[in-house]
Design an enzyme around this catalytic site. Structure first.
Site, short mmCIF file in Angstrom:
data_model
loop_
_atom_site.label_atom_id
_atom_site.label_comp_id
_atom_site.label_asym_id
_atom_site.label_seq_id
_atom_site.Cartn_x
_atom_site.Cartn_y
_atom_site.Cartn_z
N SER A 113 -6.85 2.95 -1.72
CA SER A 113 -7.20 2.33 -0.44
C SER A 113 -6.33 2.81 0.71
O SER A 113 -6.27 3.99 1.00
CB SER A 113 -7.14 0.82 -0.60
OG SER A 113 -7.67 0.20 0.53
N HIS A 114 -5.59 1.88 1.30
CA HIS A 114 -4.82 2.19 2.51
C HIS A 114 -3.44 2.76 2.19
O HIS A 114 -2.68 3.05 3.10
CB HIS A 114 -4.67 0.92 3.32
CG HIS A 114 -4.10 -0.19 2.49
ND1 HIS A 114 -4.86 -0.84 1.54
CD2 HIS A 114 -2.87 -0.70 2.42
CE1 HIS A 114 -4.09 -1.73 0.93
NE2 HIS A 114 -2.88 -1.66 1.44
N ASP A 277 -10.09 2.18 6.73
CA ASP A 277 -8.96 2.58 5.89
C ASP A 277 -9.30 3.75 4.97
O ASP A 277 -10.38 4.34 5.05
CB ASP A 277 -8.44 1.38 5.09
CG ASP A 277 -9.38 0.99 3.96
OD1 ASP A 277 -10.60 1.25 4.07
OD2 ASP A 277 -8.90 0.42 2.95
N ASP A 279 -10.31 4.20 1.90
CA ASP A 279 -11.55 4.23 1.12
C ASP A 279 -12.72 3.58 1.85
O ASP A 279 -13.78 3.38 1.26
CB ASP A 279 -11.34 3.57 -0.25
CG ASP A 279 -10.94 2.11 -0.14
OD1 ASP A 279 -10.27 1.75 0.84
OD2 ASP A 279 -11.28 1.32 -1.04
N ASP A 281 -13.31 0.56 3.13
CA ASP A 281 -13.77 -0.83 3.00
C ASP A 281 -13.13 -1.77 4.02
O ASP A 281 -13.58 -2.90 4.18
CB ASP A 281 -13.60 -1.36 1.56
CG ASP A 281 -12.18 -1.26 1.04
OD1 ASP A 281 -11.30 -0.77 1.77
OD2 ASP A 281 -11.95 -1.67 -0.12
N ARG A 282 -12.08 -1.31 4.72
CA ARG A 282 -11.46 -2.18 5.73
C ARG A 282 -11.89 -1.79 7.13
O ARG A 282 -12.31 -0.65 7.35
CB ARG A 282 -9.94 -2.06 5.67
CG ARG A 282 -9.35 -2.54 4.38
CD ARG A 282 -7.84 -2.55 4.46
NE ARG A 282 -7.32 -3.07 3.21
CZ ARG A 282 -6.13 -3.63 3.08
NH1 ARG A 282 -5.32 -3.73 4.12
NH2 ARG A 282 -5.73 -4.09 1.91
N LYS A 376 -16.15 -5.00 0.26
CA LYS A 376 -16.03 -5.13 1.70
C LYS A 376 -16.43 -3.79 2.31
O LYS A 376 -16.42 -2.77 1.62
CB LYS A 376 -14.63 -5.55 2.10
CG LYS A 376 -13.47 -4.73 1.55
CD LYS A 376 -12.17 -5.44 1.89
CE LYS A 376 -10.95 -4.61 1.50
NZ LYS A 376 -10.52 -4.86 0.11
#
Ligand code: VG1
Ligand code: CO
Length: 543
Positions: A113-114, A277, A279, A281-282, A376
């Protein structure tokens, strides 16, 4: 195809956290480490004949090698086909959509992710179930249990698959199909939002700055915002995916999305700005020199959902993670729909969405989404805002202020203390727990403690119970302080302090959250003795 059995020994540390297994790349590069975990996933599944696996990641360092290994293992474990995004890339929400659209036996998503990427940084892997969502605790626990005793894994010695070429590569009883990672997702977005209205908005001179932070959403943003919606090329920045994410920290918040924040608070800011982010999703949403907290964003999307074609018929209900502010609860109450409070992590929303109990969900950590997928979804949130702006014909700030005027403002902030030695972080949490009995009824300045507990949740659908999900200090006035340890870090511990106070008085709505919450911030430090126990004098990140 010749299946080889490879002997291995278990690793003791393959316990998935809030969102999959995240470790340093160097940990994943140890012999058998990735293979052990992937085999543990496959061993936890019942793989029927004809099963298809979705596979993709955020494109970070080690993504391409891991994909080739997983393809060989999927072939050996009885999958008949792997659907993989071109270049081994799928954003997390796009992967969720591919799983659902092609009804695959779930998918493996490679992402931390982030977290920063590169040979000395982070890598991650998680399994999503056939509903498209992150595996629930029952399954992640089963995977962890298997990983502790695993003695062999299976693979087939296949030649490297050319991941850059769209199309099917067939082997004996097994195939790999490289798919366009963007098209299905972009089509889904186009089916949900009023693209014509958003196109008109841009055509009439509305300005936007979107920052993909050198991460996975770059190609998605180009297709959706530039090609399909007519936003100018200059409105997109950092859209070239790099395996180190440009050396940055692809976390869309006011600290790490520094370049975008500079533009938004600079001399000629765009009407609207957003970032996503690693990946995808944010999301972070900004107006002209104006920041929308993720908790407010969720509440505002819920209150305006009827303006978006996909939600014209209304919302079944909403859900938020426990530390997320209660702003959306106020909207749900007014709309007379259910509102659920779940532990942190998107995996807890899946059952609620599958059972049609909720349509929208969100987390304070810049995560918003709906039942169109089971993750998300950063670009979806950006499109929600563009659609709402196009329909209301108001600025971001005007929309937020009107919302506060109608519902009151849940003033909110999160303070993160990163990279704390684990024993020190545990000592802070233990100190808080030791006060549960004595704190209730005590008054500190404006705040009197009503209850304290360690949040536990019973899933209303499968009735599973998840304990130890964050320490809550709830005050009589409805304000709250929450303390949690992060479950996604790869180095030491991160303590998160979540602060929330409700402000009904519109004359106070202009106050900066840090100013409005100043007394509560001091109280959080006093109750936790964080400074004394960790030696830290200030948070690493404030959002
Ligand atoms: C963090 C966030 C949580 C989010 C998780 C995964 O977890 O707080 O809300 O679901 O990251 O997001 P933690 O345990 O570090 O607080 V992502 O974008 O990393 O998939
Ligand atoms: Co993410």
């Amino acid at each position: 195809m010749q299946v080889s059995l490879v002997s291995t020994t278990p690793f003791p540390d393959q316990k998935p956290g809030t969102s999959g297994l995240r470790k340093k790349v160097k940990v994943f590069q140890q012999a058998h480490y990735l293979e052990n975990f992937v085999q543990s996933i496959f061993d936890s599944l019942d793989i029927p004949t004809g099963a298809v696996l979705t596979l993709g990641g955020d494109g970070r360092y080690y993504n391409a090698q891991a994909i080739q290994t997983i393809i060989k293992m999927a072939a050996a474990n009885g999958f008949s086909k792997v659907l993989v995004g071109r270049g081994g890339i799928l954003s997390t929400p796009a992967a969720s959509h591919v799983i659902r659209k092609y009804q695959t036996l779930g998918g493996i998503i490679l992402s931390a992710s982030h977290n920063p990427a590169g040979p000395d940084d982070d890598f991650g892997i998680k399994y999503n179930t056939p509903n498209g969502g992150p595996a629930p605790e029952k399954i992640t626990e089963a995977i962890f249990t298997i990983s502790k005793t695993i003695l062999q894994y299976q693979l087939v010695d296949l030649p490297l698959v050319d991941l850059d070429k769209i199309g099917l590569t067939a082997f004996d009883g097994f195939s790999v199909e490289v798919i366009d990672p963007v098209r299905d997702y972009a089509d889904l977005m186009e089916s949900m939002f009023d693209f014509a209205a958003i196109r008109t908005l841009f055509a009439n001179g509305f300005t936007m700055q979107f920052d993909a932070m050198h991460a996975v959403t770059g190609p998605y943003a180009q297709e959706i915002f530039a090609h399909r919606l007519g936003a100018s090329d200059s409105s997109l920045m950092n859209c070239q995916v790099s395996e180190t994410f440009g050396g940055g920290h692809p976390d869309p918040n006011l600290t790490y999305a520094e370049a975008l924040v500079k533009i938004v608070y600079g001399s000629n800011p765009p009407d609207f700005a957003a970032a996503s982010d690693g990946d995808g999703d944010r999301n972070m949403i900004l107006g002209k020199s104006f920041f929308v907290t993720p908790s407010d964003s969720l509440a505002i999307i819920a209150a305006n959902a009827h303006l978006i074609p996909a939600y014209k018929a209304g919302l079944a209900g909403v859900a938020r993670s426990m530390p997320t502010s209660g702003a959306v609860d106020r909207v749900a109450k007014k709309m007379n729909i259910a509102c659920y409070e779940t532990p942190t992590g998107w995996k807890f929303f899946g059952n609620l969405m599958d059972a049609d109990k909720v349509t929208l969900c969100g987390e304070e950590s810049f995560g918003t989404g709906s039942n169109h997928v089971r993750e998300k979804d950063g670009l979806w949130a950006v499109l929600c805002w563009l659609n709402i702006i196009a329909a209301r014909k108001q600025s971001v700030e005007a929309i937020v202020r009107a919302h506060w005027a109608e519902y009151g403002r849940n003033v909110y902030s999160r303070h993160d203390y990163e990279g704390i030695p684990t024993e020190q972080a545990n000592a802070v949490m233990a100190h808080l727990k030791a006060q549960f009995e004595t704190l209730v009824g005590q008054t500190f300045g404006r705040y009197t403690v009503a209850t304290c507990d360690d949040f536990s949740y019973q899933d209303p659908v499968d009735h599973s119970v998840s304990r130890g999900q964050g320490i809550r200090v709830l005050f009589q006035c409805g304000s709250r302080i929450i303390f949690r340890l992060s479950g996604t870090g790869t180095e030491g511990a991160t303590i998160r302090i979540y602060l929330e106070a409700f402000e009904p008085d519109a004359n106070q709505h202009h106050l900066d959250a840090q100013v409005a919450l100043a007394e509560m911030i001091q109280l959080a430090l006093k109750l936790s003795q964080l400074v004394e126990k960790t030696g830290r004098s200030a948070p690493t990140v404030i959002t």
